[in-house]
Design a protein around this motif. Structure first.
Motif, short mmCIF file in Angstrom:
data_model
loop_
_atom_site.label_atom_id
_atom_site.label_comp_id
_atom_site.label_asym_id
_atom_site.label_seq_id
_atom_site.Cartn_x
_atom_site.Cartn_y
_atom_site.Cartn_z
N UNK A 135 -67.97 -32.23 62.87
CA UNK A 135 -68.60 -31.75 61.63
C UNK A 135 -68.73 -30.23 61.71
N UNK A 136 -68.34 -29.57 60.63
CA UNK A 136 -68.53 -28.13 60.53
C UNK A 136 -69.25 -27.82 59.23
N UNK A 137 -70.29 -26.99 59.33
CA UNK A 137 -71.01 -26.51 58.15
C UNK A 137 -70.94 -24.99 58.18
N UNK A 138 -70.42 -24.42 57.11
CA UNK A 138 -70.13 -22.98 57.08
C UNK A 138 -71.26 -22.20 56.42
N UNK A 139 -71.62 -21.05 57.02
CA UNK A 139 -72.87 -20.37 56.70
C UNK A 139 -72.72 -19.00 56.04
N UNK A 140 -71.50 -18.51 55.86
CA UNK A 140 -71.36 -17.25 55.12
C UNK A 140 -71.68 -17.48 53.65
N UNK A 141 -72.31 -16.51 53.03
CA UNK A 141 -72.66 -16.64 51.61
C UNK A 141 -71.52 -16.23 50.69
N UNK A 142 -70.56 -15.46 51.20
CA UNK A 142 -69.44 -14.98 50.40
C UNK A 142 -68.12 -15.46 51.00
N UNK A 143 -67.05 -15.54 50.20
CA UNK A 143 -65.74 -15.92 50.75
C UNK A 143 -65.35 -15.00 51.90
N UNK A 144 -64.68 -15.55 52.89
CA UNK A 144 -64.29 -14.76 54.06
C UNK A 144 -63.22 -13.74 53.70
N UNK A 145 -62.27 -14.12 52.87
CA UNK A 145 -61.21 -13.22 52.42
C UNK A 145 -60.82 -13.64 51.01
N UNK A 146 -61.15 -12.82 50.03
CA UNK A 146 -60.93 -13.18 48.63
C UNK A 146 -59.45 -13.26 48.27
N UNK A 147 -58.59 -12.68 49.10
CA UNK A 147 -57.16 -12.57 48.75
C UNK A 147 -56.24 -13.48 49.55
N UNK A 148 -56.77 -14.22 50.51
CA UNK A 148 -55.91 -15.06 51.34
C UNK A 148 -56.71 -16.20 51.95
N UNK A 149 -55.99 -17.04 52.70
CA UNK A 149 -56.63 -18.18 53.37
C UNK A 149 -57.24 -17.80 54.71
N UNK A 155 -56.42 -27.95 57.53
CA UNK A 155 -56.14 -29.30 58.01
C UNK A 155 -54.64 -29.52 57.89
N UNK A 156 -54.00 -29.92 58.99
CA UNK A 156 -52.54 -29.85 59.09
C UNK A 156 -51.92 -31.19 59.48
N UNK A 157 -50.62 -31.32 59.19
CA UNK A 157 -49.88 -32.53 59.54
C UNK A 157 -49.25 -32.46 60.92
N UNK A 158 -49.16 -31.25 61.48
CA UNK A 158 -48.45 -31.09 62.75
C UNK A 158 -48.98 -29.88 63.50
N UNK A 159 -48.85 -29.90 64.80
CA UNK A 159 -49.25 -28.77 65.64
C UNK A 159 -48.41 -27.53 65.35
N UNK A 160 -47.20 -27.74 64.89
CA UNK A 160 -46.26 -26.63 64.73
C UNK A 160 -46.08 -26.19 63.27
N UNK A 168 -54.22 -28.63 53.89
CA UNK A 168 -55.47 -28.61 53.13
C UNK A 168 -56.30 -27.44 53.60
N UNK A 169 -56.66 -26.58 52.68
CA UNK A 169 -57.46 -25.40 53.01
C UNK A 169 -58.93 -25.69 52.68
N UNK A 170 -59.79 -25.54 53.67
CA UNK A 170 -61.21 -25.81 53.51
C UNK A 170 -61.95 -24.49 53.27
N UNK A 171 -62.54 -24.28 52.13
CA UNK A 171 -63.31 -23.05 51.89
C UNK A 171 -64.46 -22.95 52.89
#
Length: 216
Positions: A135-149, A155-160, A168-171
């Motif tokens: 379980x991860x709960x994220x604590x920043x109040x603002x987006x980490x980078x407004x222009x990228x991921x 969350x990925x299908x493969x190690x590579x 899947x990108x988790x905000x």
């Protein structure tokens, strides 16, 4: 709420949908309400944003932060609530799993990637076999980078395949929660990132590192 929980909204777990792509997980926006997140931010331990911790490790054990004497107020209550039996019971119920008798909760804490950048291709991994649910709960109040991921958990299908178009990108901010059932294909990581990346991680584990993966 049960167990005197105040840091987050426990009932959101029962209402969450389980996503099966790329592996079984739940995502809950604002699991920590904005007003509570503001209190946690005000009480956030300065030590977690320091080079002493961040230059040497991504995850800091709960006991190490408590030893600084820097844990207080709403942040201290967040840690207490993270150990609540009601939270553990709600998550195991959501994933349709029985709670092993010898299981326990392990809490680690995160502050910043400034002194040692996080992520990159080498960050992709699945969790160790003694972890059942992460379980991860994220604590920043603002987006980490407004222009990228950058900085967001992927969350990925493969190690590579860090740059997989179907990832899947988790905000990773705003009190958001992501939880997943640990399997050998639960690959996750993040792009290279430097900056504030505050989070609390709760792992439900068993003492035996050879404990087999529990089937979903």
């Amino acid at each position: 709420q049960p167990d005197g929980i105040t840091a987050f909204k426990l009932d959101k777990i029962a209402l969450a949908n389980i996503s099966k792509t790329p592996f079984r997980h739940i995502f809950i926006p604002q699991f920590i309400p904005p007003e509570e997140l503001a209190k946690i931010t005000a009480d956030f331990p300065k030590s977690l944003d320091s080079e002493a911790f961040a230059a040497s490790k991504k995850n800091v054990e709960e006991r190490e932060v408590l030893a600084t004497g820097d844990v207080k107020g709403a942040y201290a209550k967040l840690i207490t609530d993270a150990h609540a039996p009601a939270l553990k019971a709600a998550l195991f119920k959501k994933f349709g799993a029985k709670i092993p008798k010898k299981s326990y909760s392990r809490v680690t804490l995160r502050g910043t990637c400034i002194f040692r950048p996080c992520g990159g291709p080498g960050s992709v991994h699945h969790d160790s076999k003694n972890k059942i649910i992460s379980v991860l709960i994220y604590l920043n109040q603002e987006p980490l980078d407004a222009n990228s991921a950058a900085g967001n958990l992927l969350l990925l299908r493969s190690k590579n395949k860090l740059n997989d178009k179907k990832r899947i990108e988790v905000p990773s901010w705003n009190g958001n929660l992501v939880a997943f059932f640990n399997t050998p294909t639960a690959w996750h990581g993040l792009e290279t990132y430097s900056g504030s990346r505050r989070a609390i991680q709760i792992n439900y584990e068993t003492p035996d590192p050879l404990h087999p993966y529990i089937p979903p």
